[in-house]
Design a protein around this motif. Structure first.
Motif, PDB file in Angstrom:
ATOM      1  N   ILE A 116       0.829  -1.084  -0.020  1.00 10.66           N
ATOM      2  CA  ILE A 116      -0.005   0.195   0.051  1.00 10.66           C
ATOM      3  C   ILE A 116       0.754   1.292   0.085  1.00 10.66           C
ATOM      4  CG2 ILE A 116      -1.630   1.373   1.280  1.00 10.66           C
ATOM      5  CD1 ILE A 116      -2.659  -1.283   2.532  1.00 10.66           C
ATOM      6  N   THR A 117       0.809   2.258  -1.118  1.00 13.52           N
ATOM      7  CA  THR A 117       1.706   3.350  -1.051  1.00 13.52           C
ATOM      8  C   THR A 117       1.106   4.521  -0.094  1.00 13.52           C
ATOM      9  OG1 THR A 117       0.427   4.412  -2.729  1.00 13.52           O
ATOM     10  CG2 THR A 117       1.869   2.785  -3.486  1.00 13.52           C
ATOM     11  N   ASP A 118       1.812   5.493   0.060  1.00 15.71           N
ATOM     12  CA  ASP A 118       1.605   6.373   0.780  1.00 15.71           C
ATOM     13  C   ASP A 118       0.364   7.373   0.348  1.00 15.71           C
ATOM     14  OD1 ASP A 118       2.829   7.916  -1.247  1.00 15.71           O
ATOM     15  OD2 ASP A 118       4.462   8.551   0.198  1.00 15.71           O
ATOM     16  N   GLU A 119       0.036   6.979  -0.646  1.00 11.92           N
ATOM     17  CA  GLU A 119      -1.387   7.820  -1.377  1.00 11.92           C
ATOM     18  C   GLU A 119      -2.713   7.231  -0.414  1.00 11.92           C
ATOM     19  OE1 GLU A 119      -1.406   6.795  -5.528  1.00 11.92           O
ATOM     20  OE2 GLU A 119       0.534   8.082  -5.714  1.00 11.92           O
ATOM     21  N   CYS A 120      -2.381   6.147   0.507  1.00 10.44           N
ATOM     22  CA  CYS A 120      -3.635   5.630   1.173  1.00 10.44           C
ATOM     23  C   CYS A 120      -4.316   6.967   2.023  1.00 10.44           C
ATOM     24  CB  CYS A 120      -3.138   4.577   2.263  1.00 10.44           C
ATOM     25  SG  CYS A 120      -4.077   3.755   3.464  1.00 10.44           S
ATOM     26  N   ILE A 121      -5.641   6.530   2.004  1.00 12.30           N
ATOM     27  CA  ILE A 121      -6.457   7.797   2.858  1.00 12.30           C
ATOM     28  C   ILE A 121      -6.943   7.336   3.967  1.00 12.30           C
ATOM     29  CG2 ILE A 121      -6.676   9.035   0.851  1.00 12.30           C
ATOM     30  CD1 ILE A 121      -9.588   7.992   0.669  1.00 12.30           C
ATOM     31  N   ASN A 122      -6.594   6.086   4.311  1.00 10.39           N
ATOM     32  CA  ASN A 122      -7.118   5.383   5.430  1.00 10.39           C
ATOM     33  C   ASN A 122      -8.668   5.203   5.737  1.00 10.39           C
ATOM     34  OD1 ASN A 122      -4.642   4.754   7.113  1.00 10.39           O
ATOM     35  ND2 ASN A 122      -4.454   6.912   7.249  1.00 10.39           N
ATOM     36  N   CYS A 123      -9.373   4.777   4.557  1.00 10.67           N
ATOM     37  CA  CYS A 123     -10.582   4.536   4.473  1.00 10.67           C
ATOM     38  C   CYS A 123     -11.027   3.299   5.263  1.00 10.67           C
ATOM     39  CB  CYS A 123     -11.015   4.613   2.980  1.00 10.67           C
ATOM     40  SG  CYS A 123     -10.451   3.294   1.919  1.00 10.67           S
ATOM     41  N   ASP A 124     -10.343   2.577   5.447  1.00 12.02           N
ATOM     42  CA  ASP A 124     -10.642   1.242   6.078  1.00 12.02           C
ATOM     43  C   ASP A 124     -11.428  -0.099   5.338  1.00 12.02           C
ATOM     44  OD1 ASP A 124      -9.791   2.451   8.367  1.00 12.02           O
ATOM     45  OD2 ASP A 124     -11.537   3.422   8.926  1.00 12.02           O
ATOM     46  N   VAL A 125     -11.579   0.337   3.965  1.00 15.84           N
ATOM     47  CA  VAL A 125     -12.273  -0.586   3.268  1.00 15.84           C
ATOM     48  C   VAL A 125     -11.496  -1.797   2.711  1.00 15.84           C
ATOM     49  CG1 VAL A 125     -13.766   0.977   2.235  1.00 15.84           C
ATOM     50  CG2 VAL A 125     -11.796   0.330   0.792  1.00 15.84           C
ATOM     51  N   CYS A 126     -10.232  -1.679   2.762  1.00 16.24           N
ATOM     52  CA  CYS A 126      -9.250  -2.907   2.251  1.00 16.24           C
ATOM     53  C   CYS A 126      -9.115  -3.970   3.405  1.00 16.24           C
ATOM     54  CB  CYS A 126      -8.027  -2.445   1.980  1.00 16.24           C
ATOM     55  SG  CYS A 126      -6.779  -1.725   3.111  1.00 16.24           S
ATOM     56  N   GLU A 127      -8.922  -3.652   4.757  1.00 18.36           N
ATOM     57  CA  GLU A 127      -8.784  -4.528   5.602  1.00 18.36           C
ATOM     58  C   GLU A 127      -9.632  -5.778   5.795  1.00 18.36           C
ATOM     59  OE1 GLU A 127      -7.188  -4.616  10.301  1.00 18.36           O
ATOM     60  OE2 GLU A 127      -8.534  -2.968   9.569  1.00 18.36           O
ATOM     61  N   PRO A 128     -11.014  -5.735   5.878  1.00 14.88           N
ATOM     62  CA  PRO A 128     -11.992  -6.404   5.959  1.00 14.88           C
ATOM     63  C   PRO A 128     -12.107  -7.555   4.609  1.00 14.88           C
ATOM     64  CG  PRO A 128     -13.026  -4.366   5.741  1.00 14.88           C
ATOM     65  CD  PRO A 128     -11.907  -4.084   5.927  1.00 14.88           C
ATOM     66  N   GLU A 129     -11.719  -6.884   3.690  1.00 15.47           N
ATOM     67  CA  GLU A 129     -11.597  -7.528   2.314  1.00 15.47           C
ATOM     68  C   GLU A 129     -10.747  -8.811   2.174  1.00 15.47           C
ATOM     69  OE1 GLU A 129     -14.135  -7.470   0.217  1.00 15.47           O
ATOM     70  OE2 GLU A 129     -15.015  -5.916   1.637  1.00 15.47           O
ATOM     71  N   CYS A 130      -9.471  -8.574   3.015  1.00 18.40           N
ATOM     72  CA  CYS A 130      -8.374  -9.575   2.934  1.00 18.40           C
ATOM     73  C   CYS A 130      -8.745 -10.850   3.533  1.00 18.40           C
ATOM     74  CB  CYS A 130      -7.210  -8.989   3.570  1.00 18.40           C
ATOM     75  SG  CYS A 130      -5.759 -10.317   3.248  1.00 18.40           S
ATOM     76  N   PRO A 131      -8.665 -11.941   2.755  1.00 18.28           N
ATOM     77  CA  PRO A 131      -9.238 -13.233   3.200  1.00 18.28           C
ATOM     78  C   PRO A 131      -8.099 -13.952   3.873  1.00 18.28           C
ATOM     79  CG  PRO A 131      -8.558 -13.664   1.022  1.00 18.28           C
ATOM     80  CD  PRO A 131      -8.758 -12.174   1.219  1.00 18.28           C
ATOM     81  N   ASN A 132      -6.758 -13.459   4.079  1.00 22.77           N
ATOM     82  CA  ASN A 132      -5.784 -13.860   4.604  1.00 22.77           C
ATOM     83  C   ASN A 132      -5.414 -13.097   6.024  1.00 22.77           C
ATOM     84  OD1 ASN A 132      -5.345 -16.214   2.823  1.00 22.77           O
ATOM     85  ND2 ASN A 132      -4.182 -14.749   1.741  1.00 22.77           N
ATOM     86  N   GLY A 133      -5.980 -12.161   6.361  1.00 15.79           N
ATOM     87  CA  GLY A 133      -5.717 -11.189   7.333  1.00 15.79           C
ATOM     88  C   GLY A 133      -4.164 -10.461   6.989  1.00 15.79           C
ATOM     89  N   ALA A 134      -3.846 -10.258   5.853  1.00 18.87           N
ATOM     90  CA  ALA A 134      -2.666  -9.613   5.710  1.00 18.87           C
ATOM     91  C   ALA A 134      -2.624  -8.128   6.073  1.00 18.87           C
ATOM     92  CB  ALA A 134      -2.226 -10.072   4.187  1.00 18.87           C
ATOM     93  N   ILE A 135      -3.797  -7.621   5.910  1.00 18.37           N
ATOM     94  CA  ILE A 135      -3.721  -6.002   5.962  1.00 18.37           C
ATOM     95  C   ILE A 135      -3.948  -5.645   7.479  1.00 18.37           C
ATOM     96  CG2 ILE A 135      -4.787  -3.956   5.002  1.00 18.37           C
ATOM     97  CD1 ILE A 135      -5.416  -5.596   2.424  1.00 18.37           C
ATOM     98  N   SER A 136      -3.320  -4.655   8.115  1.00 19.98           N
ATOM     99  CA  SER A 136      -3.662  -4.168   9.022  1.00 19.98           C
ATOM    100  C   SER A 136      -3.273  -2.633   9.138  1.00 19.98           C
ATOM    101  CB  SER A 136      -2.637  -4.750  10.202  1.00 19.98           C
ATOM    102  OG  SER A 136      -1.248  -4.659  10.211  1.00 19.98           O
ATOM    103  N   GLN A 137      -3.634  -1.860  10.260  1.00 14.80           N
ATOM    104  CA  GLN A 137      -3.273  -0.615  10.329  1.00 14.80           C
ATOM    105  C   GLN A 137      -1.856  -0.443  10.657  1.00 14.80           C
ATOM    106  OE1 GLN A 137      -5.254   2.573   9.665  1.00 14.80           O
ATOM    107  NE2 GLN A 137      -3.242   3.297   9.848  1.00 14.80           N
ATOM    108  N   GLY A 138      -1.152   0.433  10.171  1.00 15.21           N
ATOM    109  CA  GLY A 138       0.146   0.615  10.368  1.00 15.21           C
ATOM    110  C   GLY A 138       0.437   1.987  11.136  1.00 15.21           C
ATOM    111  N   ASP A 139       1.579   2.656  11.363  1.00 16.96           N
ATOM    112  CA  ASP A 139       1.525   3.895  12.063  1.00 16.96           C
ATOM    113  C   ASP A 139       0.878   5.009  11.400  1.00 16.96           C
ATOM    114  OD1 ASP A 139       3.147   2.669  13.863  1.00 16.96           O
ATOM    115  OD2 ASP A 139       5.186   3.047  12.947  1.00 16.96           O
ATOM    116  N   GLU A 140       0.857   5.261   9.871  1.00 16.58           N
ATOM    117  CA  GLU A 140       0.331   6.144   9.224  1.00 16.58           C
ATOM    118  C   GLU A 140      -0.682   5.568   8.356  1.00 16.58           C
ATOM    119  OE1 GLU A 140       3.091   8.943   7.759  1.00 16.58           O
ATOM    120  OE2 GLU A 140       4.314   9.020   9.612  1.00 16.58           O
ATOM    121  N   ILE A 141      -0.505   4.555   7.727  1.00 13.20           N
ATOM    122  CA  ILE A 141      -1.266   3.924   6.667  1.00 13.20           C
ATOM    123  C   ILE A 141      -1.483   2.659   6.914  1.00 13.20           C
ATOM    124  CG2 ILE A 141      -0.830   5.803   5.070  1.00 13.20           C
ATOM    125  CD1 ILE A 141       0.842   3.879   3.508  1.00 13.20           C
TER     126      ILE A 141
END
Length: 84
Positions: free
Chosen positions: A5-30
């Motif tokens: 995920i690039t720094d263009e991320c707006i933290n909209c929260d839509v990607c995290e629940p879509e990941c079937p492997n639980g690979a996406i999480s909130q980082g420090d900034e994005i």
């Protein structure tokens, strides 16, 4: 390849629940993607679900984690067998 995920991320929260492997999480900034868990949805879906729902197109292939379809499938098998 795993995705990043690039720094263009707006933290909209839509990607995290879509990941079937639980690979996406909130980082420090994005949001961040754990490459050891990202299979680009191989084994689950035809396309990467996070990429499909991202409104700003900030999820791209990670040039530092290149993997073939076979490697992604093997990772999927490992992840799903660990969870079963």
């Amino acid at each position: 390849m795993a995705l990043i995920i690039t720094d263009e991320c707006i933290n909209c929260d839509v990607c995290e629940p879509e990941c079937p492997n639980g690979a996406i999480s909130q980082g420090d900034e994005i949001y961040v993607i754990e490459p050891d868990l990202c299979t680009e949805c191989v084994g689950h879906f035809e396309t990467s679900q996070c990429v499909e729902v991202c409104p700003v197109d900030c999820i791209i292939t990670d040039p530092d984690n290149t993997e073939t379809e076979e490697q992604l499938r093997a990772k999927y098998e490992r992840i799903t067998s660990d969870n079963g």
